[in-house]
Scaffold this active site. Structure first.
Site, mmCIF file in Angstrom:
data_model
loop_
_atom_site.group_PDB
_atom_site.id
_atom_site.type_symbol
_atom_site.label_atom_id
_atom_site.label_comp_id
_atom_site.label_asym_id
_atom_site.label_seq_id
_atom_site.Cartn_x
_atom_site.Cartn_y
_atom_site.Cartn_z
ATOM 1 N N GLU A 48 0.830 -1.211 0.000
ATOM 2 C CA GLU A 48 0.000 0.000 0.000
ATOM 3 C C GLU A 48 0.864 1.262 0.000
ATOM 4 O OE1 GLU A 48 -3.039 0.326 -0.682
ATOM 5 O OE2 GLU A 48 -3.551 -1.799 -0.641
ATOM 6 N N TYR A 51 -6.173 6.194 4.916
ATOM 7 C CA TYR A 51 -6.320 5.248 3.821
ATOM 8 C C TYR A 51 -5.528 3.955 4.078
ATOM 9 C CZ TYR A 51 -5.405 2.717 -0.354
ATOM 10 O OH TYR A 51 -5.280 1.676 -1.222
ATOM 11 N N ASP A 92 -9.433 5.397 -1.917
ATOM 12 C CA ASP A 92 -8.387 5.952 -2.800
ATOM 13 C C ASP A 92 -9.062 6.533 -4.055
ATOM 14 O OD1 ASP A 92 -9.146 3.770 -4.284
ATOM 15 O OD2 ASP A 92 -7.123 2.976 -4.564
#
Ligand code: SF4
Length: 326
Positions: free
Chosen positions: A33, A116, A134
């Site tokens: 990520e 996030y 996102d």
């Protein structure tokens, strides 16, 4: 509206074979990520494989140093994220005995982990209903719910985050998070979405109203600022001088000595060769670099590092300056 069940079934049939999806180790999810921030999946894959080979566990990452880490990820850009990653790995080593934390609050406290990334780790690795919103998710939700507000404005993005949270609350978190992102990447693409192949087109307002290409709406960005630099390739026998950046942008990376166009040059030199002008475009600014090969006629600066020319590849260089070597 989004039928999460249909979306999850679609995902199980259509998901890409990606190395970071092979297992649900929170460390791997975290690394992927962080790498995927501002970077395309295709670019990330070889870096992810190289990274995990070099640092198979969070303990091995916590024991590395910044220069070695930067040489593994150089070329990916946005180096601050990896500086933070190293800091976070050291925290996990010292405070959590090398076990990646498993609560949202603990994960959010680690360096470089925002809403996030914490949502992605909690949902994908731990199957807990924490939403991760996102760009792909914003696009899918703005289109399906016909949300026309400017997505450059934080309060408008909040609406999308709320919807995303409601959706994950009714879903299998580890599948839903990946499914909605994958739908955005493969089907609900920014331009020419493949609506006919979309599992939720029956309830997608943008599809029904034929306004897919109008959503999401982002107001125009301001023009990028250009900074002009004077860059010096300073040769001395078989050596070159480099400087390790301490600025926020590209902090920790190496560069050839450079000075802004109107800055006073604090040493004497003689130009040996004009190497021309190079340009490097960042997301928010442009560097225009006039490069010269020079010979020093005064003492080198103490902040410079004198290195053997042959060893330059061992130093993680800012991509803007790597172009000059190439
Ligand atoms: S129908 Fe089209 S616009 Fe709507 S979510 Fe699917 S791909 Fe996106």
């Amino acid at each position: 509206m989004i039928n999460v069940n249909q979306l999850e079934i679609w995902y199980e049939k259509n998901k890409r074979d990606l190395p970071f999806r092979e297992n649900k180790n929170p460390y791997f999810i975290w690394v992927s990520e962080i790498m995927l921030q501002q970077t395309q999946v295709e670019t990330v894959i070889p870096y992810f494989n190289k990274f995990i080979k070099k640092y198979p566990t969070i303990k091995s990452l916590s024991q590395t140093d910044e220069d070695t880490l930067f040489s593994v990820i150089q070329g990916l850009g946005y180096y601050r994220r990896f500086k933070n990653m190293l800091k976070a790995a050291k925290t996990v080593h010292s405070e959590y005995k090398d076990e990646f934390p498993s609560t949202y609050q603990e994960i959010r406290k680690l360096a470089g982990i925002g809403e996030y990334t914490a949502g992605a780790i909690m949902s994908i690795a731990y199957n807990k209903p924490f939403a991760a919103t996102d760009g792909n998710v914003i696009r899918v939700i703005a289109r399906t719910y016909d949300i026309k507000d400017d997505m450059r404005i934080e309060k408008n993005k909040k609406q999308i985050k709320l919807i995303n949270q409601q959706l994950i609350d009714a879903a299998i978190p580890k599948i839903y998070t990946q499914a909605i992102m994958e739908l955005g990447a493969l089907v609900c693409r920014p331009v020419n979405p493949a609506c006919e192949d979309c599992p939720i087109h029956g309830t997608c307002k943008a599809y029904i109203l034929n306004k897919q290409n109008e959503l999401p709406y982002f107001s125009k960005k301001k023009n990028k600022k250009t900074i002009k630099y004077h860059v010096f390739l300073i040769e001395d026998d078989n050596s070159l001088y480099l400087r390790k950046r301490t600025e926020r942008l590209l902090g920790g990376m190496y560069e050839f000595p450079q000075f802004e166009e109107n800055e006073m040059i604090p040493f004497d030199y003689e130009v040996i060769e004009d190497k021309g002008t190079y340009k490097h475009v960042f997301t928010h600014l442009i560097w225009e670099m006039k490069v010269e090969r020079i010979k020093l006629k005064s003492e080198p600066l103490t902040v410079w590092l004198k290195i053997n020319k042959e060893l330059i590849k061992d130093y993680p260089m800012a991509t803007a300056h790597k172009k000059i070597i190439n």
